[in-house]
Scaffold this motif. Structure first.
Motif, PDB file in Angstrom:
ATOM      1  N   ASP A  18      27.317  43.197  32.725  1.00 33.54           N
ATOM      2  CA  ASP A  18      26.812  42.975  34.241  1.00 33.54           C
ATOM      3  C   ASP A  18      27.146  42.852  35.187  1.00 33.54           C
ATOM      4  O   ASP A  18      27.914  41.803  35.697  1.00 33.54           O
ATOM      5  N   ARG A  19      28.226  44.260  35.443  1.00 35.85           N
ATOM      6  CA  ARG A  19      29.331  44.079  36.844  1.00 35.85           C
ATOM      7  C   ARG A  19      28.831  43.733  38.172  1.00 35.85           C
ATOM      8  O   ARG A  19      29.072  42.986  38.554  1.00 35.85           O
ATOM      9  N   HIS A  20      27.548  43.840  38.640  1.00 36.51           N
ATOM     10  CA  HIS A  20      27.412  43.055  39.929  1.00 36.51           C
ATOM     11  C   HIS A  20      27.114  41.044  39.271  1.00 36.51           C
ATOM     12  O   HIS A  20      27.981  40.178  40.404  1.00 36.51           O
ATOM     13  N   ALA A  38      30.728  51.394  42.349  1.00 36.27           N
ATOM     14  CA  ALA A  38      30.129  52.389  41.607  1.00 36.27           C
ATOM     15  C   ALA A  38      29.306  53.014  40.761  1.00 36.27           C
ATOM     16  O   ALA A  38      29.512  53.301  40.226  1.00 36.27           O
ATOM     17  N   ASP A  39      27.673  52.936  41.156  1.00 33.59           N
ATOM     18  CA  ASP A  39      26.613  52.393  39.932  1.00 33.59           C
ATOM     19  C   ASP A  39      27.023  53.624  39.405  1.00 33.59           C
ATOM     20  O   ASP A  39      26.814  53.927  38.449  1.00 33.59           O
ATOM     21  N   GLU A  40      27.047  54.939  39.700  1.00 37.06           N
ATOM     22  CA  GLU A  40      26.787  56.332  38.985  1.00 37.06           C
ATOM     23  C   GLU A  40      28.314  56.173  38.018  1.00 37.06           C
ATOM     24  O   GLU A  40      27.496  57.099  36.804  1.00 37.06           O
ATOM     25  N   THR A  50      46.259  38.527  44.699  1.00 35.18           N
ATOM     26  CA  THR A  50      47.738  38.763  44.134  1.00 35.18           C
ATOM     27  C   THR A  50      47.497  40.067  45.184  1.00 35.18           C
ATOM     28  O   THR A  50      47.041  41.378  44.816  1.00 35.18           O
ATOM     29  N   GLN A  51      49.222  40.687  45.671  1.00 38.73           N
ATOM     30  CA  GLN A  51      48.346  41.850  46.661  1.00 38.73           C
ATOM     31  C   GLN A  51      48.851  43.021  45.360  1.00 38.73           C
ATOM     32  O   GLN A  51      49.491  42.851  44.115  1.00 38.73           O
ATOM     33  N   ASN A  52      47.862  44.003  45.413  1.00 38.27           N
ATOM     34  CA  ASN A  52      47.481  45.080  44.445  1.00 38.27           C
ATOM     35  C   ASN A  52      47.974  44.971  43.195  1.00 38.27           C
ATOM     36  O   ASN A  52      47.777  45.845  42.810  1.00 38.27           O
ATOM     37  N   VAL A  53      46.733  43.789  43.182  1.00 40.40           N
ATOM     38  CA  VAL A  53      45.932  43.945  41.997  1.00 40.40           C
ATOM     39  C   VAL A  53      44.835  43.680  42.219  1.00 40.40           C
ATOM     40  O   VAL A  53      44.212  42.607  42.410  1.00 40.40           O
ATOM     41  N   THR A  54      44.065  44.476  41.272  1.00 45.12           N
ATOM     42  CA  THR A  54      42.587  44.668  41.354  1.00 45.12           C
ATOM     43  C   THR A  54      42.059  44.666  39.764  1.00 45.12           C
ATOM     44  O   THR A  54      42.941  44.575  38.862  1.00 45.12           O
ATOM     45  N   ILE A  55      40.929  43.900  39.656  1.00 43.55           N
ATOM     46  CA  ILE A  55      40.119  43.942  38.870  1.00 43.55           C
ATOM     47  C   ILE A  55      39.184  45.102  38.693  1.00 43.55           C
ATOM     48  O   ILE A  55      38.064  45.151  39.563  1.00 43.55           O
ATOM     49  N   GLY A  56      38.965  45.901  37.676  1.00 44.82           N
ATOM     50  CA  GLY A  56      38.125  46.444  37.202  1.00 44.82           C
ATOM     51  C   GLY A  56      36.996  46.094  36.322  1.00 44.82           C
ATOM     52  O   GLY A  56      37.450  45.905  35.099  1.00 44.82           O
ATOM     53  N   LEU A  57      35.444  47.003  36.640  1.00 43.59           N
ATOM     54  CA  LEU A  57      34.850  46.120  36.100  1.00 43.59           C
ATOM     55  C   LEU A  57      33.984  47.605  35.273  1.00 43.59           C
ATOM     56  O   LEU A  57      33.377  47.907  35.891  1.00 43.59           O
ATOM     57  N   GLY A  58      34.194  47.120  34.277  1.00 41.90           N
ATOM     58  CA  GLY A  58      33.225  48.650  33.194  1.00 41.90           C
ATOM     59  C   GLY A  58      32.167  47.879  33.179  1.00 41.90           C
ATOM     60  O   GLY A  58      32.280  47.115  32.070  1.00 41.90           O
ATOM     61  N   GLY A 100      36.454  63.438  42.577  1.00 44.62           N
ATOM     62  CA  GLY A 100      36.084  62.965  43.499  1.00 44.62           C
ATOM     63  C   GLY A 100      36.542  61.072  44.073  1.00 44.62           C
ATOM     64  O   GLY A 100      36.221  60.200  45.091  1.00 44.62           O
ATOM     65  N   MET A 101      37.038  60.304  42.849  1.00 43.12           N
ATOM     66  CA  MET A 101      37.165  59.564  42.597  1.00 43.12           C
ATOM     67  C   MET A 101      38.434  59.180  41.704  1.00 43.12           C
ATOM     68  O   MET A 101      39.505  58.631  42.328  1.00 43.12           O
ATOM     69  N   VAL A 102      37.994  59.471  40.381  1.00 44.78           N
ATOM     70  CA  VAL A 102      39.452  58.805  39.825  1.00 44.78           C
ATOM     71  C   VAL A 102      39.622  60.287  38.545  1.00 44.78           C
ATOM     72  O   VAL A 102      38.753  59.824  38.064  1.00 44.78           O
TER      73      VAL A 102
END
Length: 125
Positions: A18-20, A38-40, A50-58, A100-102
């Motif tokens: 559950d991403r949310h 990005a629900d779609e 930390t600068q320039n570090v993100t966490i992506g949740l799939g 349009g995204m990645v």
């Protein structure tokens, strides 16, 4: 000298059910900022402290336990992938594109650890 030139952005991709809910947990417990959902695409991204570090949740119905994939930003994924494949690097199927995204491509190190290249297609970079 390296084969490809990565940019200064790292995203750590993780599988969650559950991403949310997960994004809320990271925000509440660690003080990370929710960047977007990005629900779609079944994807959410949060900014770490930390600068320039993100966490992506799939979002996946059955995420692999301990699943974590470092995602390295790159300006020209197709060019880099070609060079890496010429050098014998194994990729996991074709490049994935969310228009349009990645654009992303998963590849493996010699110990079969998954890593990913990502090219921003949003025009925001």
């Amino acid at each position: 000298m390296s084969l490809v030139k990565l940019n200064e952005m790292i995203t750590i991709a993780m599988s969650v059910t559950d991403r949310h809910k997960s994004a809320d947990w990271y925000q509440k417990i660690l003080g990370f900022e929710v960047m977007y959902h990005a629900d779609e695409a079944g994807w959410s991204e949060i900014k770490t402290n930390t600068q320039n570090v993100t966490i992506g949740l799939g979002e996946h119905t059955k995420p692999a336990p301990g699943n974590c994939v470092p995602v390295f930003g790159i300006a020209d994924l197709d060019n880099a992938r070609g060079k890496m494949e010429d050098a014998g690097v194994r990729f996991d199927g074709p490049t994935d594109v969310v228009e349009g995204m990645v654009k992303t491509a998963t590849f493996y190190d010699p110990d079969n650890n998954a890593l990913m290249l990502a090219e921003d297609l949003s025009g925001a970079a």
